[in-house]
Design a protein around this motif. Structure first.
Motif, PDB file in Angstrom:
ATOM      1  N   ALA B  61     -17.486  -3.584 -58.281  1.00 43.42           N
ATOM      2  CA  ALA B  61     -17.049  -2.312 -58.866  1.00 43.42           C
ATOM      3  C   ALA B  61     -17.310  -2.372 -60.363  1.00 43.42           C
ATOM      4  O   ALA B  61     -17.295  -3.460 -60.965  1.00 43.42           O
ATOM      5  CB  ALA B  61     -15.576  -2.074 -58.588  1.00 43.42           C
ATOM      6  N   LEU B  83     -10.782  -0.995 -57.330  1.00 43.22           N
ATOM      7  CA  LEU B  83     -11.968  -0.354 -56.734  1.00 43.22           C
ATOM      8  C   LEU B  83     -12.811  -1.391 -55.977  1.00 43.22           C
ATOM      9  O   LEU B  83     -13.345  -1.113 -54.899  1.00 43.22           O
ATOM     10  CB  LEU B  83     -12.796   0.342 -57.828  1.00 43.22           C
ATOM     11  CG  LEU B  83     -13.978   1.189 -57.378  1.00 43.22           C
ATOM     12  CD1 LEU B  83     -13.551   2.299 -56.426  1.00 43.22           C
ATOM     13  CD2 LEU B  83     -14.694   1.803 -58.592  1.00 43.22           C
ATOM     14  N   THR B  87     -13.687  -1.346 -52.011  1.00 36.79           N
ATOM     15  CA  THR B  87     -15.084  -1.399 -51.580  1.00 36.79           C
ATOM     16  C   THR B  87     -15.308  -2.543 -50.588  1.00 36.79           C
ATOM     17  O   THR B  87     -16.103  -2.434 -49.664  1.00 36.79           O
ATOM     18  CB  THR B  87     -16.005  -1.568 -52.818  1.00 36.79           C
ATOM     19  OG1 THR B  87     -15.661  -0.563 -53.761  1.00 36.79           O
ATOM     20  CG2 THR B  87     -17.469  -1.442 -52.462  1.00 36.79           C
TER      21      THR B  87
END
Lengths: 449, 461
Positions: B61, B83, B87
């Motif tokens: 990220a 993030l 992911t």
């Protein structure tokens, strides 16, 4: 937030004026974007970007200075104001500069620029969209050896332009970009293709179409061969038209390039420079268009400008400087990359009128020639000479596709591209801010080897 | 800067990331453009901010911030860590990050820092070059001179313990002249750029660049469009550099391996060209535009021997590609600014000189083309295809230079072109450029000697 940024712009104008600017202009841009990357058929990374900055143009006499900074902090804006004033003082005065633009009253209403669904797109929704495109690509490639790259970028931005002559505008916009780029292998043969959509409205995105089309074209690109060098008809598919006409011709009707004698269409206003089938307008007001805006990057009201009518060159694209220089109407084509650049000129939505028929119809009618689906090449803007590699292309004979092409170049002058564009297709699509159908060029020099 | 970077790294690790890195940048530029004797653009800028990456189990990220406070950095570090974690659930290929630790502080000393020179002095230099081009010949109808200086300081830190501060200073000047005679209009683009301060503009070439571009534009008035066909060609040092960059360099960027997007994927350790061919990329060359001591991930740079004796030997690595391919990182991770993630990129890219005399090379060829300088080029390593365009060239007949030709394009296949290079001269020259990849522009430099390529398709009108 929006009124805060407009206030910030007003205060930056006052800073520049207090330092000695006779006129000043401030451009504030603020954007956020979320993106996801796919590598080798699976999600690999995500990105969250926020960018906000300020550009200041100061005028002293006929001298102009510009400075920008990548923050909106007070001390940084003060530094930019101070540098822009110093640059205005030390620059060599331009006798052709008259003034920054003045306010021309209310801005036109434009629609379809902002989609709350894109603005609020969650990371889960974004991941689902890109995976649908990747699955559609995989489906079409079924058992083949493949490596799919893909990217989705959802952005929303705000911009404000204020100047000391009464210009004050602000606008919001959203865009969503989704592409797939599959590489396929068959034995020792390897190739790839690319398909995308770039839109302001989430409901226009069709991930299955993007995935399917890129995979279908990648398969079609396998088995590339050379052909005998010859003069042949060339069908430019919309992607190639987007590059060759959308950049190679739109750049030539840039008034600044013409005024400086650097464009291959210099001095041709009112002349028949193209086939009578070719009609082009620059339309800054097109509903939902990627290049649509109520006002340009100097805050001047957008409009629709006729460029080519039945092959006759009707007008050029202007910003305030080039329009003042020639005492003609400003077509509101001032553009800048963001707060981080000075205003130049570019097309808004460059719209090529469509004719009739699909790509298949054009192939059948033309009988023998090549299709150029995509190229990365632009012409020499001064001579108009274009030597373009066929990045993705097909050879056809007796109205039927024979094979894909490799090591093949198209050689033609842009003036001949325009004159020989005698058949326009009905397969219009948008390629960013260029709206184009396929175009048949009667003949060009094809070198292959 | 150390404390700010550490705040972001700690925040990313705290939420679960296994690797994090930070780039904090402060860059000051000036761009001055004079066209036909008057100021066209005068622009000053400051780029200030940080880019932060977090990694876990193969998921990356990235985020950026211009809030360079401890609180701002911690907040961005935490959000980028989260993030990466989100992911991770969708990632198919898991791998771990590894890498060496570097700690250093590299000042780059110049004689005259750009900050010590007034805008007036910079303007005077640009006007001098512009006047030079304007007064060269009455057929010169438009002259553009663009001056650009860039000073940058960059601090890179990562969770392995790397902590590197370095600065760089890059001057550049461009002169574009347009000539007109009757209905013929021609344009010439010349540029100069190395590494250094304002003193660089006093060197001989940047003092005469206006004349150089004006002369070339006038010469081009008597050129003809090349006739398309398959030719034996000799590329000059500048165009040779562009060819090595486009036709081969990009395909050696190691991010193509995990992505399976280069036709060179199965060629590592194998012959890709004739035994006399050596191609390299060297960010350690002194004083060049593509030179830097540590890359944007904080890895110390070294010379990369891409092709040695015709064999593909080495790739251009970031920490990620080196980790995934089990190879040594070599400091090729570059980013345009703090707003972007580092990617494997070239620096100073070249073909190493051979033993031919340039005149001999021409004599030996007999008939063909000499292609010079460049307009632009591009490549798609996944298709194995490339093209580049010479700004001009000359027909060679009986080993002698003949008619001047212009805008000559050359297209080919990455795997086909190197074996066609049958003779390499012993001269050497490099030229400044700017390379674009994935939307990121970085300053670079490329060159080599004159070299001969047999039977390549050359586009013409």
């Amino acid at each position: 937030m929006e009124s805060q940024l407009l206030d910030l712009a007003e205060s930056a104008i006052k800073k520049a004026e207090a330092l000695g600017a006779e006129q000043a202009e401030v451009y504030i841009g603020s954007s956020k974007s979320f993106s996801i990357d796919v590598q080798n058929n699976a999600i690999k990374s995500a990105r969250n970007k926020r960018d906000a900055g300020c550009g200041i143009r100061s005028v002293i006499g006929k001298g102009i200075g510009f400075a920008y900074v990548t923050t909106l902090q007070d001390e940084d804006i003060s530094e930019a104001a101070e540098k822009s004033v110093r640059l205005a003082r030390s620059s060599i005065e331009d006798p052709d500069f008259e003034s920054l633009p003045r306010s021309g009253g209310r801005y036109p209403t434009v629609s379809g620029l902002f989609d709350e669904k894109i603005n609020q797109l969650s990371s889960e929704e974004a991941a689902s969209l890109i995976l649908r495109a990747v699955d559609a690509t995989k489906n079409e490639l079924s058992e083949m050896k493949m490596a799919i790259e893909a990217r989705l970028i959802a952005s929303s931005d705000f911009r404000a332009i204020v100047n000391s002559l009464g210009i004050a505008g602000s606008a919001r916009g959203t865009t969503l970009w989704l592409y797939t780029y599959p590489t396929v292998k068959e034995g020792t043969d390897q190739t790839s293709s690319y398909e995308f959509q770039l839109t302001r409205n989430l409901s226009e995105i069709d991930p299955e179409w993007i995935g399917y089309t890129s995979a279908h074209n990648a398969i079609g690109n396998l088995g590339g061969k050379i052909i005998k060098s010859d003069d042949l008809p060339v069908i430019l598919a919309p992607l190639a038209v987007g590059t060759i006409i959308g950049q190679g011709f739109a750049g030539a009707v840039n008034a600044e390039e013409v005024q400086y004698g650097r464009s291959y269409i210099a001095d041709a206003i009112g002349e028949e420079i193209a086939s009578d089938k070719l009609e082009i307008v620059d339309d800054g007001l097109l509903p939902g268009g990627l290049g649509t805006r109520a006002f340009d990057c100097e805050g001047v009201s957008s409009q629709r400008t006729e460029v080519l009518v039945e092959g006759v060159l009707k007008g050029l694209l202007h910003n305030s400087y080039t329009a003042n220089k020639e005492h003609v109407e400003n077509t509101a084509n001032a553009s800048r990359p963001s707060y981080a650049g000075t205003p130049s000129i570019s097309s808004s939505n460059f719209v090529i009128s469509e004719g009739k028929g699909s790509l298949d119809d054009l192939v059948e009618e033309t009988e023998r020639g090549i299709i150029c689906r995509n190229t990365g090449d632009r012409p020499n803007m001064t001579t108009g000479d274009l030597s373009a590699m066929v990045m993705e292309g097909l050879y056809f004979e007796n109205g039927e596709i024979q094979h894909s092409l490799k090591n093949t170049l198209i050689g033609i002058n842009m003036r001949d591209v325009l004159l020989r564009a005698t058949r326009i297709g009905g397969d219009t699509r948008s390629i960013g801010s260029v709206i184009a159908p396929s175009i048949v060029i009667e003949s060009a020099k094809i070198t292959s080897g | 800067m150390e404390d700010l970077a550490q705040a972001a790294i700690d925040a990313a690790l705290d939420v679960g990331a296994t690797f994090a890195d930070v780039r904090i940048e402060n860059t000051v530029t000036t761009i001055i453009e004079i066209t036909d004797g008057v100021s066209k653009d005068s622009l000053a800028s400051r780029l200030k901010g940080a880019g932060i990456r977090a990694f876990i189990d193969g998921a990356w990220a990235f985020a950026q911030t211009t809030d360079l406070t401890t609180g701002g950095m911690r907040e961005t570090g935490e959000s980028v860590g989260k993030l990466a974690l989100a992911t991770k659930t969708k990632v198919a290929e898991k791998f771990e990050m590894e890498g060496p630790v570097f700690k250093d502080r590299v000042r780059f000393k110049v004689k005259v820092p750009f900050a010590d020179v007034t805008f007036e002095e910079k303007m005077a230099y640009v006007k001098m070059i512009n006047d030079q081009a304007r007064s060269f010949d009455k057929r010169i109808v438009n002259t553009r001179t663009v001056y650009g200086d860039l000073w940058t300081e960059r601090y890179t830190a990562n969770s392995f313990g790397t902590s590197v501060w370095m600065e760089n200073s890059l001057p550049r000047v461009i002169s574009v002249s347009t000539a007109k005679d009757g209905s013929s209009r021609q344009r010439s683009f010349k540029s100069f750029g190395i590494r250094g301060g304002f003193e660089v503009y006093s060197l001989e070439r940047p003092q005469n660049l206006g004349e150089e571009s004006a002369r070339n534009a006038i010469d081009l008035l008597s050129s003809v469009a090349a006739k398309g066909g398959t030719y034996d060609v000799i590329v000059d040092p500048v165009l040779n550099g562009v060819m090595v960059h486009e036709a081969f360099g990009h395909a050696c960027e190691a991010d193509n391996w995990p992505a399976h997007t280069t036709v060179l994927e199965d060629k590592l350790g194998k012959m890709v060209g004739p035994g006399h061919l050596n191609l390299s990329d060297d960010p350690t060359m002194e004083g060049q535009r593509g030179t830097y001591e540590f890359d944007w991930e904080g890895t110390k740079t070294k010379k990369r021997l891409l092709v040695k004796g015709g064999i593909l030997r080495e790739l251009l690595h970031t920490l990620e590609t080196a980790s995934r391919l089990g190879m040594e990182p070599n400091g090729a991770g570059r980013a345009q600014s703090f707003m972007f993630e580092p990617l494997p990129r070239m620096s100073n890219t070249m073909m190493e000189p051979g033993d031919w005399d340039v005149d001999e090379l021409m004599q030996d060829m007999g008939t063909g083309m000499l292609l010079c300088n460049f307009n632009y080029g591009y490549t798609e390593p996944s298709k194995g295809q490339f093209m580049f365009q010479a700004s001009h060239g000359y027909l060679i007949e009986n080993g002698e230079i003949g008619q001047m030709v212009r805008d000559v394009s050359l297209a080919g296949q990455i795997l086909d072109i190197l074996p066609k290079i049958d003779a390499v001269a012993k001269d050497f020259e490099m030229e400044a450029g700017t390379c674009r990849k994935d939307g990121q522009m970085v300053p670079d430099n490329s060159g080599g000697p004159h070299a001969r390529i047999r039977q390549v398709p050359v586009g013409g009108m």
